[in-house]
Design a protein around this motif. Structure first.
Motif, PDB file in Angstrom:
ATOM      1  N   SER A  98       0.833  -1.209   0.000  1.00 49.89           N
ATOM      2  CA  SER A  98       0.000   0.000   0.000  1.00 49.89           C
ATOM      3  C   SER A  98       0.863   1.253   0.000  1.00 49.89           C
ATOM      4  N   ALA A  99       1.926   1.242   0.818  1.00 49.36           N
ATOM      5  CA  ALA A  99       2.806   2.408   0.890  1.00 49.36           C
ATOM      6  C   ALA A  99       3.528   2.628  -0.437  1.00 49.36           C
ATOM      7  N   THR A 100       3.990   1.553  -1.050  1.00 50.35           N
ATOM      8  CA  THR A 100       4.651   1.665  -2.356  1.00 50.35           C
ATOM      9  C   THR A 100       3.700   2.237  -3.399  1.00 50.35           C
ATOM     10  N   TYR A 101       2.482   1.730  -3.389  1.00 51.38           N
ATOM     11  CA  TYR A 101       1.481   2.225  -4.338  1.00 51.38           C
ATOM     12  C   TYR A 101       1.238   3.722  -4.155  1.00 51.38           C
ATOM     13  N   LEU A 102       1.082   4.160  -2.909  1.00 50.50           N
ATOM     14  CA  LEU A 102       0.780   5.565  -2.650  1.00 50.50           C
ATOM     15  C   LEU A 102       1.956   6.476  -3.003  1.00 50.50           C
ATOM     16  N   ILE A 103       3.173   6.001  -2.789  1.00 48.54           N
ATOM     17  CA  ILE A 103       4.346   6.786  -3.207  1.00 48.54           C
ATOM     18  C   ILE A 103       4.340   6.954  -4.722  1.00 48.54           C
ATOM     19  N   GLN A 104       4.069   5.867  -5.431  1.00 47.33           N
ATOM     20  CA  GLN A 104       4.047   5.919  -6.891  1.00 47.33           C
ATOM     21  C   GLN A 104       2.892   6.779  -7.400  1.00 47.33           C
TER      22      GLN A 104
END
Length: 264
Positions: A98-104
């Motif tokens: 989820s964190a990776t997705y939101l950063i991207q």
């Protein structure tokens, strides 16, 4: 009460939000559990049901909204506004995804490690102000313990979050607890539920998993478990070996045992 089982497929989901009391249960790694776990599993096996494996956020505690509010708040502090369209993408899975997705999605200039620390810290701050159990959660946990049916807490949330939640849930209700940062591959992979069943000495096909998201359901079904879905944010359809109920108030021990009995 009758709960017909429909046979409708469900697509795999992408990622989700993350995420020591006295007599705290043993957790993985390290194994353990209540001293009578083996005998309890043996007794439950007579009725077919060997263990109940439960998700935490949105299933036992009313915190799925907390995670989204935490994500919105953290990204606002970083100078980014999260659109509501991202919520269904990040619900129910591991923090790393989820964190990776939101950063991207936002282009935020922050590392995954730093964002994970911020999200977990902010979430725990919210929990410290109070958290409610989902309707029927405490009654179900008490019933399982009273009948010596081993229960495991299996969450994609990190250990520090789980340990704080156990203050509200009661550590005595669980034979073991397993956090998302304690397995190499967490939900939607089958690893967490396979490991929990193994630690309890149970066969996955004789375990019932209680979940609230498609990500968690995907994990449980890939492990070969029966699933009771109590949807929180996203819709979940009934399917073979998957029963959908509106609330944990619909779930009791005879019902859980009937799911295993009907399949064997």
């Amino acid at each position: 009460m009758t709960r017909p089982l429909s046979r409708v497929g469900v697509p795999p989901a992408f990622g989700g939000s993350a995420p020591a009391p006295v007599s705290a249960p043993a957790h993985v790694p390290g194994g353990g559990g209540r001293p009578d776990t083996a005998s309890a599993a043996s007794g439950a096996a007579a009725a077919g049901l060997q263990a109940v494996l439960l998700d935490m956020d949105g299933t036992l505690v009313d915190t799925e909204g907390f995670w989204w509010e935490t994500e919105v708040e953290v990204f606002a502090e970083l100078g980014y506004a999260l659109a509501d369209e991202h919520r269904e993408v990040v619900v129910g899975g591991p923090m790393s995804r989820s964190a990776t997705y939101l950063i991207q999605a936002t282009g935020a200039d922050i590392s995954l490690g730093d964002l994970t620390v911020l999200l977990n810290s902010k979430f725990i701050e919210r929990v410290e102000r109070g958290v409610s159990l989902m309707p029927g959660a405490r009654r179900l946990l008490t019933e399982l313990a009273a009948h010596d049916v081993p229960a495991a807490l299996v969450s994609a949330s990190h250990r520090r979050v789980i340990d704080r939640m156990l203050v509200s849930l009661g550590p005595e209700h669980f034979a073991l607890t397993l956090a998302g940062d304690e397995v190499e591959r967490t939900k939607p992979h089958p690893d967490p539920y396979l490991l929990a069943a193994s630690r309890l000495g149970a066969h996955p096909g004789r375990c019932v998993v209680v979940e609230d998201t498609v990500t968690g359901v995907t994990s449980a079904e890939a492990a070969g478990c029966h699933v009771v879905a109590v949807p929180s944010v996203t819709r979940i359809e009934p399917a073979h070996r998957r029963t959908v109920v509106p609330s944990l108030e619909e779930v009791d021990l005879p019902f859980l045992r009937s799911l295993i009995a009907s399949a064997h």
